[in-house]
Structures are given as C-alpha cells and as structure tokens.
Design a protein around this motif. Sequence first.
Motif, PDB file in Angstrom:
ATOM      1  N   VAL A   1       5.157   5.588   4.689  1.00 52.98           N
ATOM      2  CA  VAL A   1       5.420   5.108   3.340  1.00 52.98           C
ATOM      3  C   VAL A   1       4.549   5.867   2.347  1.00 52.98           C
ATOM      4  O   VAL A   1       5.013   6.316   1.286  1.00 52.98           O
ATOM      5  N   ARG A   2       3.254   6.036   2.690  1.00 52.20           N
ATOM      6  CA  ARG A   2       2.355   6.776   1.796  1.00 52.20           C
ATOM      7  C   ARG A   2       2.885   8.187   1.547  1.00 52.20           C
ATOM      8  O   ARG A   2       2.870   8.685   0.418  1.00 52.20           O
TER       9      ARG A   2
ATOM     10  N   GLU B   1       3.026   2.286   7.547  1.00 52.76           N
ATOM     11  CA  GLU B   1       2.152   2.524   6.404  1.00 52.76           C
ATOM     12  C   GLU B   1       1.963   4.000   6.099  1.00 52.76           C
ATOM     13  O   GLU B   1       2.073   4.430   4.941  1.00 52.76           O
TER      14      GLU B   1
ATOM     15  N   LEU C   1      -1.256  -0.988  -0.090  1.00 53.24           N
ATOM     16  CA  LEU C   1      -0.604  -1.158   1.216  1.00 53.24           C
ATOM     17  C   LEU C   1      -1.543  -1.722   2.272  1.00 53.24           C
ATOM     18  O   LEU C   1      -1.194  -2.655   3.000  1.00 53.24           O
TER      19      LEU C   1
ATOM     20  N   LEU D   1       3.282  -7.801   1.557  1.00 52.76           N
ATOM     21  CA  LEU D   1       4.107  -6.762   0.944  1.00 52.76           C
ATOM     22  C   LEU D   1       5.103  -7.359  -0.039  1.00 52.76           C
ATOM     23  O   LEU D   1       5.449  -6.726  -1.044  1.00 52.76           O
TER      24      LEU D   1
ATOM     25  N   LEU E   1       1.254   0.656  -5.745  1.00 60.49           N
ATOM     26  CA  LEU E   1       1.846   0.198  -4.489  1.00 60.49           C
ATOM     27  C   LEU E   1       1.148   0.834  -3.299  1.00 60.49           C
ATOM     28  O   LEU E   1       0.736   0.144  -2.350  1.00 60.49           O
ATOM     29  N   VAL E   2       0.985   2.157  -3.334  1.00 61.94           N
ATOM     30  CA  VAL E   2       0.372   2.870  -2.213  1.00 61.94           C
ATOM     31  C   VAL E   2      -1.074   2.409  -2.009  1.00 61.94           C
ATOM     32  O   VAL E   2      -1.515   2.214  -0.868  1.00 61.94           O
TER      33      VAL E   2
ATOM     34  N   HIS F   1      -2.349  -5.396   1.813  1.00 62.52           N
ATOM     35  CA  HIS F   1      -1.201  -6.305   1.817  1.00 62.52           C
ATOM     36  C   HIS F   1      -0.250  -6.060   2.996  1.00 62.52           C
ATOM     37  O   HIS F   1       0.902  -6.471   2.950  1.00 62.52           O
ATOM     38  N   TRP F   2      -0.749  -5.430   4.069  1.00 67.33           N
ATOM     39  CA  TRP F   2       0.181  -5.016   5.134  1.00 67.33           C
ATOM     40  C   TRP F   2       0.571  -6.189   6.052  1.00 67.33           C
ATOM     41  O   TRP F   2       0.089  -6.359   7.152  1.00 67.33           O
TER      42      TRP F   2
ATOM     43  N   LEU G   1       9.472  -1.603   4.278  1.00 70.22           N
ATOM     44  CA  LEU G   1       8.158  -0.969   4.286  1.00 70.22           C
ATOM     45  C   LEU G   1       7.479  -1.145   5.647  1.00 70.22           C
ATOM     46  O   LEU G   1       6.907  -0.189   6.190  1.00 70.22           O
TER      47      LEU G   1
END
Length: 568
Positions: free
Chosen positions: A562-563, A559, A493, A502, A489-490, A496-497, A554
């Motif tokens: 989230v990371r 971003e 990101l 997402l 997922l990370v 797919h931002w 998210l």
Amino acid sequence: MAETTPETADWVSRLADDVIAEAERRAPGKPVLCASGISPSGPIHLGNMREIMVPHFVADEIRRRGIDCVHLLSWDDYDRFRRVPAGIDPAWGEHIGKPLTAVPAPPGSPYASWAEHFKAPLMAAMEEMGIEVHAISQTAQYTSGVYRDRILFAMRERRRIDAVLGRYRTKKQDGEAPEDETERAELEGSGAAGEDDGSSGSAGYYPYKPYCTACGRDFTTITAYDDETTEMAYVCECGHAETVKLSEFNSGKLVWKVDWPMRWAYEGVVFEPSGVDHHSPGSSWVVGGQLVSEIFGGKQPIGPMYAFVGISGMAKMSSSRGGVPVAADALQIMEAPLLRWLYARRRPNQSFKIAFDVEIQRTYDEWDALARKVAAGQAQPTDAAAYGRAVSTAAGPLPATPRPLPFRMLASVVDVTTGDEAQTLRILSEVDPDRPVRSLDETRPRLDKATRWVETQVPAEQRTRVRTEPDAELLASLGEEERAGLRLLVEGLGEHWSLDGLTALVYGVPKMRAGLAMDAKPTPELKAAQRAFFALLYRLLVGGDTGPRLPTLLLAVGEERVRRLLTP
C-alpha cells in the motif's frame, strides 16, 4: 408441552398448536404425521423446497415439545416422465410416458434412473440442513401391492368418484396448453400440470392408469373392467392389448387427483402444505378434500397454502426448465442455518427471493446482525424464534462457523488473493490484532462459501486486480491537497493496521484535511470530499473508481505494498 402465546408465537408455533390439537381429535396417542410430496421429474428447485421446509419446521417444533412426530416424505417417483428438459438429448423422448424410476438418468449421471438422479442432491442438502424425514418411494408402494385394496376400492367406486370430479370440471381440458408463460411456470413448478383426473370413454370413467407391460408407457386406455373378477382389459398406443387381473397386477397407479386423497386416508396425514396452484377451483387440493371424505372415509390434512420463492435477477422458478438453482446450489454459498432462516422467517403465504448475486452480502449482514441481537437478548420474540429454528433442530445444534467474519469481507479477501490460503490467513490475522485468526479452519465453512460465491457468481471482468506497480502518471498529476491526503493515510497505516483502525483512518483523512476531529459528524461537503478521496485510492490501488470496501482492500494488499502504490 410448551405453551405458546400470541406475543411469543411465530407462525411455526401457531401451526404446531393447531396440528397437535387436530391430531388429538383424529387419533389420540398416535404419532403426529406431517407430510411432503416431491416429484423428482427435474431439478428440485428452491421453490419446491417450501414443500419440505414448512412441514419440517412444524414437525420439528412438535418434537421439541416432546411429542412423537413423523415427517413423511413421499417421493412421487412413479409419476410419468412428461417431457424432455432443455439441454437433454431429444432421444430421451422415447421414454415419455414411463415412470420416472424407469427412465435412464441424464447422460453422464452415476445414478440408475432419472428419479434417483434428481433425488440425490436434495437428500444430500436435507442432511446438511438437519432435515429428518421418513422417505417412501411411490414406485415401491405401487409395485409391491401396498395400495392394492385401495385401488380395487377406487375402481368399484369409480362412478361416485367421477361424480365428485364432475362438480369441478371446467372447459379447460387436461393437456390443454396454459394461457400464458406465468400460468405454465406455476403449473410446472409444482407438478400441477399433471393433475390428471382419469379418463372417460365409451367404456366409462376409470381412476386408474396402467403402465403398458410391453412398452412400459402409460399411453393406455382401459376398455373393460369387471368388479367381481377384477379383470381389466386395456390397449396401448404401441399396439399391445391384454386382459389382466387388477387384484394381481402392479403396473399402474391411480390418477393424481384420486391418488393424493387416497394416500391422505391411508397414511393418516394430519398436516401437509401445498402450493398456490393447487388451491384454484377444481385443483387437486380442492377436489381431494371432497374425495377423501366422501369416498375414502378420511380427512383432508390441515396445512397452509405456500407462495412461490424467487431468485434475485431471475423470473419465478420452474423445475422443468434448465438452470434453476436447487438447495445444493444455495448451500455452496450459504451456511445451512442461513438458508433455513430464509424459510423460517417468512410465513408460508409470503413470497420471497433468495439472492445469488451481490445481494447475498446484505443477506449475510442481516443474519449476523440478528445473531448479535439474539446474543444480547435484544431480538424481537418472533425474530429470535426464527433464529433458533435456523441454528438448531430438536436433535441439536447445526454445525456453525467458529469465527463468522463478515461474508462481504471474506469475499473481498478471496477476490484480491485469488484464493491463496497463505495470503488469506495473513490478512484475516490482521483484522483484529487483539484476537487474531490463527487458522483458516476458524472461519470455515463461511470462508469456503465466500470462495465459491466469488468463483461462480462474480464475473471475471468484475474481479479485483491490484496494481503490481504504482501508477506513476496519476501520482505525478496529483495536486497538493490530494498528495497531503495520501501522506496522512500512509503515515497512519502502522498505527491503524486493523479493520476497525483502517476504517477510522480512511474516513478520517478527509476530516483532518478539513480541520475537523476524527469523530466529527459528516456534512454534505465532507461526504463529497470522502467520496473523492475514496475514488482516488481505488484508482491508485486497483485502477478503477470502485472496488471492495477500502479497509478490507488495504488489509488484503498489505502495508508495504500500500505504501509503495500510494507514495508519489
């Protein structure tokens, strides 16, 4: 004139056809008159709004066809003040029996009277909703003598009126308590609790009720009346007694069951709906139909019986009880076209509910889906007609949100950012990188509606609180499968931002871990893996098992944050 067919006609078109034809029979060449009557005795709730909306849609359709049509709104503000609502100083009880325009407004109100206090929010809501009416005050009509000839006529014909009413009188007398709370709510919700048909005493029956010139209340009894001189004697419970000439006296009104049919004949009303409670045997609509033709020489309007409107999570509404939502409340969280649509899409005899709770998100989703179908020419004719009536009137289109982003997404963003406009704009600009939102004005008024909904309808304990620091203990306890999922997922990101990107990513990670393609169809096992992955993300981001939709969450978190929160 537009012609409707069974295949394309919605309920509004069919009623408009009937009203136009009836108006031509009654008064060819004259403006068509549609009517509503509202008593500002308390909050004019969303159930009462059907009294406004049904004639509005019909009158508007008639205008769309190029025919002169008037929507008459009669404020029944000369009705008596009946009871002190919950939450109001009991001292207001001294005003019971006075006209609503003679009762002081609730404490703290800027308005001059009780009636004006409750009129104002509805008038503002009608303006926002594009509802045009010709409003008249029954206080002004009665006190200026407009109805004098009609009153004198009714008094002369009082024995005939009494005979008509006598056909419908039952054992239940005026003022007798309703049998149960449902009956009470139905009566109070429409004003039917006040369906007085006059008093019969030793002096005979009289269809007129004076307001005492000493105390201003209607605790009065007529003791004598002379048809020739129009001299009327009355006494009041306050002790005052006097004899007046009714031909010169303007402090009183016809009782409701006589007043309503008198006005039908006087105004020439062709169309007026009424609530289900008015259609029971002996009710004002049924009796009025006899009185208007037999006594006043007019015709009863055509018009459907309309059903009640409820609120999600609440019982049937009654305007005499505190805390019931009014149109102004709904417009805080609903765009005006959406609220119009809720009334336009249901036939008047269909009951429905208006959602103030989380179901409002589903309502907005349905509305947006219909808008897309209409734009693509794929909507059913009746659905397209309801949509058209919602977004515009004969006068033109209603204001609309330029970028109507999904309401549930806006609510989630507002929830996470606690309304911070800079953060909100940052998130919304990333929803669709190919077409970024550059100003929050593009998303208004819908954004403001979502903000108000979060502020007023989402309990504090249900608000989203994003973690400020990673949950080190939870991250350390994860197994290799969970860690691998988070890494995927990370790592995805950046690529797919966007909202769609997402969405694909969070659903796709469990598929990739299972060795499946991103577009693989879900199996029961895959769905279980996705649910477990989503729950893990929620625990790491907001400390719970659920929350706003993950793609929106998210984006809202950002971003880099989230990371930091998802990296073991």
